[in-house]
Design a protein around this motif. Sequence first.
Motif, PDB file in Angstrom:
ATOM      1  N   ASP A 347      51.026  86.233  81.671  1.00 50.25           N
ATOM      2  CA  ASP A 347      50.187  86.871  80.654  1.00 50.25           C
ATOM      3  C   ASP A 347      50.673  88.281  80.332  1.00 50.25           C
ATOM      4  N   ALA A 348      51.095  89.017  81.344  1.00 47.02           N
ATOM      5  CA  ALA A 348      51.572  90.382  81.122  1.00 47.02           C
ATOM      6  C   ALA A 348      52.871  90.371  80.321  1.00 47.02           C
ATOM      7  N   ILE A 349      53.753  89.427  80.627  1.00 42.99           N
ATOM      8  CA  ILE A 349      55.012  89.340  79.881  1.00 42.99           C
ATOM      9  C   ILE A 349      54.724  88.925  78.441  1.00 42.99           C
ATOM     10  N   ALA A 350      53.805  87.969  78.266  1.00 43.64           N
ATOM     11  CA  ALA A 350      53.458  87.513  76.922  1.00 43.64           C
ATOM     12  C   ALA A 350      52.907  88.657  76.085  1.00 43.64           C
ATOM     13  N   GLU A 351      52.088  89.503  76.685  1.00 41.45           N
ATOM     14  CA  GLU A 351      51.526  90.645  75.963  1.00 41.45           C
ATOM     15  C   GLU A 351      52.624  91.627  75.563  1.00 41.45           C
ATOM     16  N   THR A 352      53.608  91.816  76.436  1.00 42.35           N
ATOM     17  CA  THR A 352      54.739  92.694  76.100  1.00 42.35           C
ATOM     18  C   THR A 352      55.520  92.125  74.930  1.00 42.35           C
ATOM     19  N   VAL A 353      55.723  90.814  74.939  1.00 35.86           N
ATOM     20  CA  VAL A 353      56.433  90.165  73.831  1.00 35.86           C
ATOM     21  C   VAL A 353      55.661  90.341  72.533  1.00 35.86           C
ATOM     22  N   ARG A 354      54.337  90.178  72.571  1.00 40.08           N
ATOM     23  CA  ARG A 354      53.512  90.316  71.360  1.00 40.08           C
ATOM     24  C   ARG A 354      53.577  91.740  70.810  1.00 40.08           C
ATOM     25  N   ARG A 355      53.467  92.729  71.689  1.00 43.64           N
ATOM     26  CA  ARG A 355      53.524  94.127  71.223  1.00 43.64           C
ATOM     27  C   ARG A 355      54.896  94.440  70.637  1.00 43.64           C
ATOM     28  N   ARG A 356      55.914  93.969  71.296  1.00 41.16           N
ATOM     29  CA  ARG A 356      57.280  94.219  70.837  1.00 41.16           C
ATOM     30  C   ARG A 356      57.518  93.553  69.487  1.00 41.16           C
ATOM     31  N   ARG A 357      56.994  92.339  69.341  1.00 43.52           N
ATOM     32  CA  ARG A 357      57.178  91.597  68.102  1.00 43.52           C
ATOM     33  C   ARG A 357      56.375  92.241  66.972  1.00 43.52           C
ATOM     34  N   ALA A 358      55.203  92.745  67.273  1.00 50.37           N
ATOM     35  CA  ALA A 358      54.359  93.350  66.236  1.00 50.37           C
ATOM     36  C   ALA A 358      54.981  94.627  65.688  1.00 50.37           C
ATOM     37  N   SER A 359      55.588  95.416  66.558  1.00 54.66           N
ATOM     38  CA  SER A 359      56.165  96.686  66.107  1.00 54.66           C
ATOM     39  C   SER A 359      57.562  96.505  65.552  1.00 54.66           C
ATOM     40  N   GLY A 360      58.319  95.552  66.110  1.00 56.52           N
ATOM     41  CA  GLY A 360      59.700  95.385  65.676  1.00 56.52           C
ATOM     42  C   GLY A 360      60.538  96.567  66.122  1.00 56.52           C
ATOM     43  N   GLY A 361      61.847  96.452  65.979  1.00 61.13           N
ATOM     44  CA  GLY A 361      62.738  97.531  66.366  1.00 61.13           C
ATOM     45  C   GLY A 361      63.237  98.280  65.141  1.00 61.13           C
ATOM     46  N   PRO A 362      63.910  99.403  65.362  1.00 57.73           N
ATOM     47  CA  PRO A 362      64.425 100.180  64.229  1.00 57.73           C
ATOM     48  C   PRO A 362      65.419  99.408  63.372  1.00 57.73           C
ATOM     49  N   ALA A 363      66.216  98.553  63.990  1.00 54.04           N
ATOM     50  CA  ALA A 363      67.195  97.791  63.211  1.00 54.04           C
ATOM     51  C   ALA A 363      66.503  96.770  62.316  1.00 54.04           C
ATOM     52  N   GLU A 364      65.419  96.169  62.807  1.00 56.72           N
ATOM     53  CA  GLU A 364      64.663  95.235  61.966  1.00 56.72           C
ATOM     54  C   GLU A 364      64.090  95.947  60.747  1.00 56.72           C
ATOM     55  N   SER A 365      63.584  97.161  60.967  1.00 60.21           N
ATOM     56  CA  SER A 365      63.047  97.931  59.845  1.00 60.21           C
ATOM     57  C   SER A 365      64.145  98.253  58.844  1.00 60.21           C
ATOM     58  N   ALA A 366      65.332  98.574  59.358  1.00 58.65           N
ATOM     59  CA  ALA A 366      66.454  98.881  58.470  1.00 58.65           C
ATOM     60  C   ALA A 366      66.850  97.662  57.655  1.00 58.65           C
ATOM     61  N   PHE A 367      66.848  96.486  58.300  1.00 54.38           N
ATOM     62  CA  PHE A 367      67.192  95.264  57.571  1.00 54.38           C
ATOM     63  C   PHE A 367      66.144  94.970  56.502  1.00 54.38           C
ATOM     64  N   ALA A 368      64.886  95.199  56.836  1.00 55.97           N
ATOM     65  CA  ALA A 368      63.806  94.929  55.875  1.00 55.97           C
ATOM     66  C   ALA A 368      63.963  95.775  54.617  1.00 55.97           C
ATOM     67  N   THR A 369      64.326  97.051  54.785  1.00 53.84           N
ATOM     68  CA  THR A 369      64.480  97.905  53.623  1.00 53.84           C
ATOM     69  C   THR A 369      65.800  97.642  52.906  1.00 53.84           C
ATOM     70  N   LEU A 370      66.829  97.266  53.670  1.00 55.02           N
ATOM     71  CA  LEU A 370      68.141  97.027  53.068  1.00 55.02           C
ATOM     72  C   LEU A 370      68.128  95.776  52.200  1.00 55.02           C
ATOM     73  N   VAL A 371      67.450  94.720  52.671  1.00 54.94           N
ATOM     74  CA  VAL A 371      67.458  93.425  51.982  1.00 54.94           C
ATOM     75  C   VAL A 371      66.110  93.111  51.353  1.00 54.94           C
ATOM     76  N   GLY A 372      65.066  93.859  51.707  1.00 52.55           N
ATOM     77  CA  GLY A 372      63.755  93.615  51.106  1.00 52.55           C
ATOM     78  C   GLY A 372      62.995  92.486  51.755  1.00 52.55           C
ATOM     79  N   LEU A 373      63.320  92.158  53.021  1.00 46.61           N
ATOM     80  CA  LEU A 373      62.684  91.018  53.680  1.00 46.61           C
ATOM     81  C   LEU A 373      62.325  91.380  55.110  1.00 46.61           C
ATOM     82  N   GLU A 374      61.039  91.279  55.444  1.00 49.75           N
ATOM     83  CA  GLU A 374      60.593  91.488  56.814  1.00 49.75           C
ATOM     84  C   GLU A 374      60.706  90.169  57.571  1.00 49.75           C
ATOM     85  N   LEU A 375      61.155  90.263  58.828  1.00 50.50           N
ATOM     86  CA  LEU A 375      61.434  89.052  59.590  1.00 50.50           C
ATOM     87  C   LEU A 375      60.248  88.611  60.453  1.00 50.50           C
TER      88      LEU A 375
END
Length: 457
Positions: A347-375
């Motif tokens: 459960d603790a690992i699953a919660e970490t995965v959910r938080r990480r997935r909800a925020s995304g990383g800086p590279a994901e944000s860069a891809f979203a703005t570069l291509v216009g698509l959130e993953l």
Amino acid sequence: MSDDRGRGPDDRDPDDRNPEDELRDMLREFLSGDSTIDPGKLAGAAGLPSDPASIQQLLGQLQNALRNPGGGIDWDIAQQQARTLAGDGAHAVTPAERAQLDQAFSVAQLWLDQATTVSELMTTPELIGRAEWARQTMPLWTQLAEPVALSISDALTRVLTEQAPEEMLGMIQNAGQLMRSIGGALFAMQLGQVVGQLSKEVVSGGDIGIPLLPEGTAALLPQNVAEFGEGLDIPDDQIQLYLAVRELAHARLFRHAKWLRLQLITQITAFAKGISIDTDALESLAENFDPNNPEELREAMVSGRLIPPRSEEQQEALARLETVLALVEGWVDVVTAQATRLLPKADAIAETVRRRRASGGPAESAFATLVGLELRPRRLREAAALWQAVTDAVGQEARDRLWSHPDLLPDASDLDDPTALVARLTADAAGAEPERDALDQAIEDLLRGDTERPSED
């Protein structure tokens, strides 16, 4: 009669030279260093460090684009950038780490067999480094990014043509392919930076949600798995096992639903092709562009300022895409939770995965703005609740059977309220006559010839 022997192409009378040659010479002047533009600032605009090696690499890649105009976008530039960045700070997998992760995959296979009827993979799961992840995934990244890269290059050429003084119009018009090549090279370098940074953030092949690796392939990135667990106060073997289960569940699903990968990629590509460039913003950038501050060009690209708000058609296409992505991730969450129910810290690992997935990383944000698509799908919580409700009602086999054909997959309305879907599946499992809606009844009446004919006056 004049003697032109021994004269090179650059020694011709200026009036005899092709306008495209003039632009080519101007660019060569810059690339050779005889220019007022600071190469260090241009390196920053391309997302590169301003050290001498990076500047030399940038100039070499632009020179190659200059020598080969009209050849399309050279995505090898993105590959080189990504692998170079991925290699920074990377370390080799130790025999002990390899043994632990291989063991985690073996146990994960057994646990998944109890949580899903989707059969196991035919290939051995892989342990790969960051650079190898970048190499294997780059073909799909470039497929997703190419429509936007071409749109930006074409729009830039069009704006330059419209903004150019009359005496330079011929030069710009004849140099369209040249500008497209250089604009594409800058975009490819930026994409390479994004993918290289992503290689330091992802823990597995399916971590982003879309199928980046070849069908039926499961992989973990040992260095990133180790960094994922830092500061969690959870034993490494539990983290490794949980992430191995998630990755195998994701890979199994895409191998089982053979139509799914193609449909997702087709939807993403179609969405990207529908993206247009805001020519007003590009014109403003061109009018006020300072050659000594090329960072402004990079900021415009990575901020998404050149991509206008989505059209209604794009919003609808994105909603369909997000629904499928949410269904994939929700199914993986439910199956992983079932498979790891005996893991003390699941459960603790699953919660970490959910938080990480909800925020995304800086590279994901860069891809979203570069291509216009959130993953990251927004409706993941609803999708997981749907799959859990279906599992509780009719079991694993009926749940997994919904992936056998795209027409059977739940839709957005089912995410809103899965009650009707669960009722239908429960009735099917019990062998009951399915409840007919108004459309079903109308079709049946039509086939039986029971519809009333309109009265004739």
